[in-house]
Enzyme design. Structure first.
Site, mmCIF file in Angstrom:
data_model
loop_
_atom_site.group_PDB
_atom_site.id
_atom_site.type_symbol
_atom_site.label_atom_id
_atom_site.label_comp_id
_atom_site.label_asym_id
_atom_site.label_seq_id
_atom_site.Cartn_x
_atom_site.Cartn_y
_atom_site.Cartn_z
ATOM 1 N N LYS A 68 0.334 -8.032 -2.205
ATOM 2 C CA LYS A 68 -0.846 -7.617 -2.734
ATOM 3 C C LYS A 68 -0.732 -6.457 -3.416
ATOM 4 C CE LYS A 68 -4.332 -5.973 0.246
ATOM 5 N NZ LYS A 68 -4.729 -4.794 -0.525
ATOM 6 N N ASP A 114 -5.543 -7.028 -6.136
ATOM 7 C CA ASP A 114 -6.815 -6.654 -5.304
ATOM 8 C C ASP A 114 -7.539 -5.543 -5.800
ATOM 9 O OD1 ASP A 114 -8.555 -6.153 -3.326
ATOM 10 O OD2 ASP A 114 -7.026 -5.104 -1.853
ATOM 11 N N HIS A 174 -16.245 -4.420 -10.227
ATOM 12 C CA HIS A 174 -17.631 -4.402 -9.928
ATOM 13 C C HIS A 174 -18.244 -3.820 -11.002
ATOM 14 C CE1 HIS A 174 -21.140 -3.629 -6.720
ATOM 15 N NE2 HIS A 174 -21.511 -4.124 -7.958
ATOM 16 N N ASP A 175 -19.016 -4.360 -12.126
ATOM 17 C CA ASP A 175 -19.554 -3.787 -13.321
ATOM 18 C C ASP A 175 -20.541 -4.548 -13.756
ATOM 19 O OD1 ASP A 175 -19.805 -2.055 -15.645
ATOM 20 O OD2 ASP A 175 -17.992 -1.336 -15.159
ATOM 21 N N ILE A 176 -20.955 -4.402 -15.093
ATOM 22 C CA ILE A 176 -21.873 -5.544 -15.557
ATOM 23 C C ILE A 176 -21.168 -6.670 -15.868
ATOM 24 C CG2 ILE A 176 -23.658 -3.528 -16.287
ATOM 25 C CD1 ILE A 176 -22.098 -3.906 -19.204
ATOM 26 N N PRO A 177 -21.720 -7.934 -16.114
ATOM 27 C CA PRO A 177 -20.897 -9.274 -16.337
ATOM 28 C C PRO A 177 -20.088 -9.065 -17.576
ATOM 29 C CG PRO A 177 -23.404 -9.374 -15.950
ATOM 30 C CD PRO A 177 -23.063 -8.057 -16.177
ATOM 31 N N ASN A 178 -20.373 -8.334 -18.483
ATOM 32 C CA ASN A 178 -19.646 -8.398 -19.761
ATOM 33 C C ASN A 178 -18.368 -7.640 -19.636
ATOM 34 O OD1 ASN A 178 -19.231 -9.042 -22.846
ATOM 35 N ND2 ASN A 178 -19.371 -6.790 -22.915
ATOM 36 N N LYS A 201 -10.854 -5.477 -6.760
ATOM 37 C CA LYS A 201 -12.275 -5.495 -6.469
ATOM 38 C C LYS A 201 -13.045 -5.058 -7.507
ATOM 39 C CE LYS A 201 -11.561 -4.276 -1.622
ATOM 40 N NZ LYS A 201 -10.057 -3.985 -1.565
ATOM 41 N N ASP A 249 0.703 -0.984 -0.192
ATOM 42 C CA ASP A 249 -0.043 0.267 -0.009
ATOM 43 C C ASP A 249 0.968 1.137 0.047
ATOM 44 O OD1 ASP A 249 -2.255 -1.555 -0.018
ATOM 45 O OD2 ASP A 249 -2.340 -1.884 2.110
ATOM 46 N N ARG A 281 0.251 -2.745 7.237
ATOM 47 C CA ARG A 281 1.087 -1.772 7.816
ATOM 48 C C ARG A 281 1.814 -2.144 8.987
ATOM 49 N NH1 ARG A 281 -3.739 2.222 8.246
ATOM 50 N NH2 ARG A 281 -4.854 0.045 8.026
ATOM 51 N N ARG A 293 -3.275 -8.305 13.122
ATOM 52 C CA ARG A 293 -2.453 -7.717 14.144
ATOM 53 C C ARG A 293 -1.998 -8.397 15.477
ATOM 54 N NH1 ARG A 293 -3.123 -4.380 10.246
ATOM 55 N NH2 ARG A 293 -3.173 -2.416 10.645
ATOM 56 N N GLN A 349 -7.958 0.115 11.747
ATOM 57 C CA GLN A 349 -9.148 -1.091 11.456
ATOM 58 C C GLN A 349 -9.672 -1.314 12.873
ATOM 59 O OE1 GLN A 349 -9.126 -2.801 8.948
ATOM 60 N NE2 GLN A 349 -7.370 -3.235 7.733
ATOM 61 N N THR A 396 -15.440 -3.780 5.365
ATOM 62 C CA THR A 396 -15.571 -3.733 6.798
ATOM 63 C C THR A 396 -15.731 -2.336 7.155
ATOM 64 O OG1 THR A 396 -12.983 -3.785 6.477
ATOM 65 C CG2 THR A 396 -14.158 -5.774 7.301
HETATM 66 O O1 C5P Z 1 -2.136 -2.141 6.783
HETATM 67 P P1 C5P Z 1 -3.418 -3.114 7.147
HETATM 68 O O2 C5P Z 1 -2.788 -4.494 7.573
HETATM 69 O O3 C5P Z 1 -4.485 -2.636 7.844
HETATM 70 O O4 C5P Z 1 -3.910 -3.252 5.628
HETATM 71 C C1 C5P Z 1 -4.907 -4.346 5.337
HETATM 72 C C2 C5P Z 1 -4.679 -4.438 3.643
HETATM 73 O O5 C5P Z 1 -6.171 -5.140 3.662
HETATM 74 C C3 C5P Z 1 -5.064 -3.177 2.995
HETATM 75 O O6 C5P Z 1 -4.522 -3.413 1.839
HETATM 76 C C4 C5P Z 1 -6.446 -2.804 3.096
HETATM 77 O O7 C5P Z 1 -6.991 -2.344 1.787
HETATM 78 C C5 C5P Z 1 -7.188 -4.559 2.833
HETATM 79 N N1 C5P Z 1 -8.589 -4.663 3.122
HETATM 80 C C6 C5P Z 1 -8.903 -4.262 4.312
HETATM 81 N N2 C5P Z 1 -10.260 -4.726 4.885
HETATM 82 C C7 C5P Z 1 -11.075 -5.159 4.001
HETATM 83 C C8 C5P Z 1 -10.624 -5.657 2.531
HETATM 84 C C9 C5P Z 1 -9.279 -5.194 2.346
HETATM 85 O O8 C5P Z 1 -8.151 -3.835 4.954
HETATM 86 N N3 C5P Z 1 -12.086 -5.570 4.523
#
Ligand code: C5P
Length: 254
Positions: free
Chosen positions: A51, A78, A82-86, A80, A29, A228, A198, A207, A137
């Protein structure tokens, strides 16, 4: 310090850690290709899974992904989708020209989108694992209510995980706290990819709810995203060592 790190790196690169290493992705990140490659340079002797998320992807694109793949690293893209199937299918066919290990779509895109996504990767030269994002989340029950979703976050996670399995996806990305729900409605081989990891005492950053690696694995996480806690540590290799030891500990109970 240099000598300590060298010994540590040898320990972590040893076969005893093979399975633990295979289960993690370090989240790159950062906001530039050079920062990402500097991190990889530091951590690659110890971990080969990374990732690439939306920020870095929109900075450095597939060129960075190609650089990682050329280094024989495992990549979880990563993005993610999200759009129409095609459109989702087209994007996945483009991605699957490259041997990325895993890519994701929003499970809330619906059954037709998920089926099209699955079909697109099935017909691709490098079949990546395809996983669905359940509920972000960051969304609370109140947010879902205001969006008119009409159900709680946990009930929606349950339904989206069921849909992901039903359409033949390989797994879902979910919070460690949703592992029980996901396991209830999916098969044991279904991938459960968990961020928000963590060790006790480490900063949680933004988080809301976190879990240590050993506990997440014991509760059924199949792969972990480490962010992180490793990448922003004063000593990233030392931090990675603490996390990998905990992953190993979790795996010993599997
Ligand atoms: O730094 P940290 O461990 O919090 O990073 C978590 C990674 O997981 C980040 O790249 C974040 O975008 C991703 N992520 C998340 N929660 C989600 C989905 C993805 O923290 N529900």
């Amino acid at each position: 310090m240099a000598k300590v790190n060298e010994q540590l790196m040898q320990e972590l690169a040893s076969p005893a850690y093979d399975e633990a290493r295979r289960r993690i992705y370090v989240a790159l990140d950062v906001d530039s290709e050079s920062r990402a490659l500097a991190l990889v340079d530091r951590l690659a002797p110890v971990v080969d899974g990374y990732k690439v998320g939306l920020e870095l992807f929109h900075r450095a694109g597939m060129r960075l992904v190609e650089s990682l793949l050329k280094l024989n690293l495992r990549v979880f893209l990563d993005v993610k989708l999200h759009d129409i199937p095609n459109t989702v299918a087209g994007a996945l066919r483009a991605i699957a020209q490259y041997p990325v290990e895993m890519v994701n779509v929003h499970a809330s895109g619906g059954l037709k989108m998920l089926a099209a996504a699955r079909e697109a990767v099935d017909g691709s030269p490098h079949r990546p694992l395809l996983v669905g994002v359940t509920v972000l989340t960051s969304l609370t029950d109140a947010d879902l209510e205001s969006m008119g979703v009409g159900t709680t976050a946990s009930a929606w996670v349950r339904r989206l995980a069921q849909m992901a399995q039903q359409t033949g996806l390989d797994g879902v990305v979910c919070s460690a706290h949703e592992l029980d729900i996901v396991r209830e409605v999916t098969t044991p081989a279904f991938e459960r990819v968990v961020p928000g990891i963590r060790l006790a005492g480490d900063a949680a950053h933004d988080q809301a709810r976190v879990m240590p690696p050993d506990e997440a694995i014991r509760r059924g996480a199949t792969r972990l995203v480490l962010g992180r806690a490793v990448t922003e540590a004063d000593d990233p290799v030392g931090s990675l060592a603490r996390y990998l030891r905990s992953v190993r500990e979790g795996l010993s109970h599997e």
